[in-house]
Enzyme design. Sequence first.
Site, mmCIF file in Angstrom:
data_model
loop_
_atom_site.group_PDB
_atom_site.id
_atom_site.type_symbol
_atom_site.label_atom_id
_atom_site.label_comp_id
_atom_site.label_asym_id
_atom_site.label_seq_id
_atom_site.Cartn_x
_atom_site.Cartn_y
_atom_site.Cartn_z
ATOM 1 N N ARG A 1 8.822 4.289 10.228
ATOM 2 C CA ARG A 1 9.093 5.692 9.966
ATOM 3 C C ARG A 1 7.934 6.437 9.307
ATOM 4 O O ARG A 1 7.600 7.553 9.696
ATOM 5 C CB ARG A 1 10.344 5.839 9.082
ATOM 6 C CG ARG A 1 11.623 5.828 9.857
ATOM 7 C CD ARG A 1 12.734 5.295 9.009
ATOM 8 N NE ARG A 1 12.544 3.863 8.854
ATOM 9 C CZ ARG A 1 13.046 2.954 9.674
ATOM 10 N NH1 ARG A 1 13.805 3.328 10.668
ATOM 11 N NH2 ARG A 1 12.800 1.660 9.521
ATOM 12 N N THR A 2 7.349 5.838 8.291
ATOM 13 C CA THR A 2 6.322 6.567 7.545
ATOM 14 C C THR A 2 5.146 6.895 8.467
ATOM 15 O O THR A 2 4.680 8.027 8.535
ATOM 16 C CB THR A 2 5.866 5.753 6.317
ATOM 17 O OG1 THR A 2 7.021 5.438 5.540
ATOM 18 C CG2 THR A 2 4.884 6.536 5.464
ATOM 19 N N LYS B 1 -12.796 -9.018 7.581
ATOM 20 C CA LYS B 1 -14.161 -9.496 7.320
ATOM 21 C C LYS B 1 -14.503 -9.407 5.841
ATOM 22 O O LYS B 1 -15.640 -9.648 5.450
ATOM 23 C CB LYS B 1 -15.164 -8.664 8.133
ATOM 24 C CG LYS B 1 -14.886 -8.650 9.615
ATOM 25 C CD LYS B 1 -15.919 -7.775 10.318
ATOM 26 C CE LYS B 1 -15.505 -7.476 11.749
ATOM 27 N NZ LYS B 1 -16.312 -6.399 12.325
ATOM 28 N N ARG C 1 -1.166 2.944 3.240
ATOM 29 C CA ARG C 1 -0.108 2.004 2.841
ATOM 30 C C ARG C 1 -0.767 0.667 2.591
ATOM 31 O O ARG C 1 -1.492 0.160 3.454
ATOM 32 C CB ARG C 1 0.968 1.876 3.913
ATOM 33 C CG ARG C 1 1.907 0.718 3.602
ATOM 34 C CD ARG C 1 3.133 0.714 4.452
ATOM 35 N NE ARG C 1 4.041 1.791 4.094
ATOM 36 C CZ ARG C 1 5.307 1.858 4.496
ATOM 37 N NH1 ARG C 1 5.803 0.904 5.263
ATOM 38 N NH2 ARG C 1 6.070 2.866 4.138
ATOM 39 N N HIS D 1 6.259 5.259 -3.632
ATOM 40 C CA HIS D 1 6.279 5.785 -2.268
ATOM 41 C C HIS D 1 6.675 7.258 -2.391
ATOM 42 O O HIS D 1 7.788 7.649 -2.050
ATOM 43 C CB HIS D 1 7.301 4.986 -1.452
ATOM 44 C CG HIS D 1 7.185 5.159 0.032
ATOM 45 N ND1 HIS D 1 6.453 6.165 0.626
ATOM 46 C CD2 HIS D 1 7.730 4.444 1.050
ATOM 47 C CE1 HIS D 1 6.556 6.047 1.934
ATOM 48 N NE2 HIS D 1 7.332 5.013 2.222
HETATM 49 C C1 NCD Z 1 10.467 1.673 2.622
HETATM 50 C C2 NCD Z 1 9.109 1.170 2.143
HETATM 51 O O1 NCD Z 1 8.228 0.899 2.955
HETATM 52 O O2 NCD Z 1 8.980 1.086 0.934
HETATM 53 N N1 NCD Z 1 10.454 2.051 3.959
HETATM 54 C C3 NCD Z 1 10.094 3.344 4.260
HETATM 55 O O3 NCD Z 1 8.982 3.748 4.099
HETATM 56 N N2 NCD Z 1 11.064 4.159 4.697
HETATM 57 C C4 NCD Z 1 11.588 0.793 2.281
HETATM 58 C C5 NCD Z 1 11.537 -0.666 2.699
HETATM 59 O O4 NCD Z 1 10.604 -1.132 3.318
HETATM 60 O O5 NCD Z 1 12.511 -1.336 2.361
#
Ligand code: NCD
Length: 310
Positions: free
Chosen positions: A52-53, A82, A103, A131
């Site tokens: 999703r993100t 590397k 991320r 997040h």
């Molecule tokens: C979450 C995350 O990556 O922290 N997912 C997201 O971005 N919607 C929650 C998860 O991974 O459980």
Amino acid sequence: MRHIVRAQQFTPQLIERLFHRTKQFKKTDGRGFEDTLRRRFILNLFYEPSTRTRLSFDAAARRLGMEVLSTENAREMSSAVKGESLADTISYVTGLVDVAVVRHPQEGAAEEAASRNEVSIVNGGDGTGQHPTQAFLDLFTIEEFMGRLTNITLVCVGDLARGRTVRSLVYLFAKYPGNSIIFVSPPEYRIGEDIKEYLTRHNVPFSETSNLSETLEYGDVFYCTRPQLERPNPYGHVICDERMTEIRVEFTMRLVHVERMKPTAIILHPLPRTFELHPEIDSNPRAKWFPQAHNGLWTRMSILEYVCVG
Ligand code: NCD
């Protein structure tokens, strides 16, 4: 240069301004904004899995006219293999893009990248840290369905030790008067002391329990999360199969639970879900996790616009 790295940095004024913009994007289905960030570049730099993100930043950027570069598996498919440091990668991409959504499995990674102040950084999740853009879309969804951000009892359920979305949401939620929080988790997954200290310091009432059943009548918003089994338990617990089975039974939200909730209560989840939301509650009117996920697109459009042009 603007960065989004921690939820604490959003002021209620900024939130209100970005919500207003988000509603415009949503109401118009994003039409008419294709030139807003024309010829600007975004990089999705993802060292951890994401559906999703990454996709919603990608879609949000395109709807604003941006060009999108993406490494969806940077841990294995970038020069990280590397031995290149995140700092060096960031220094390089500075010359390519205007914004990097990062991320990373390591807490503090986005903050470190932003501290170089070479390119705008958006934290797309840093280990068990934060997040913030997820929390921003969660807050938007709460306002959308509850019609307010004050006088709400938020019940956070599940793995509160490693869930970064809960941590960010708590920081945002604590900014509004009259709110209180109930943390519900197995003792092995309890919320961190840093969060409790923050709430105490800001006079936000909260309580902790491991009994989901006793919270059902009280909550306005239930925020459920999955166990983050890919990360080590911060308290050092090793959870055997029998205990995991108990946790699954105790922490699966089923119709018997949902029917005891207020009619106006809503259930959210950042997704992906595992066992914690039983499919038998999917059609209950309180189930809002898919509309919540869809708000990721509109909220991230307003976040990208803010980061790029203020
Ligand atoms: C979450 C995350 O990556 O922290 N997912 C997201 O971005 N919607 C929650 C998860 O991974 O459980």
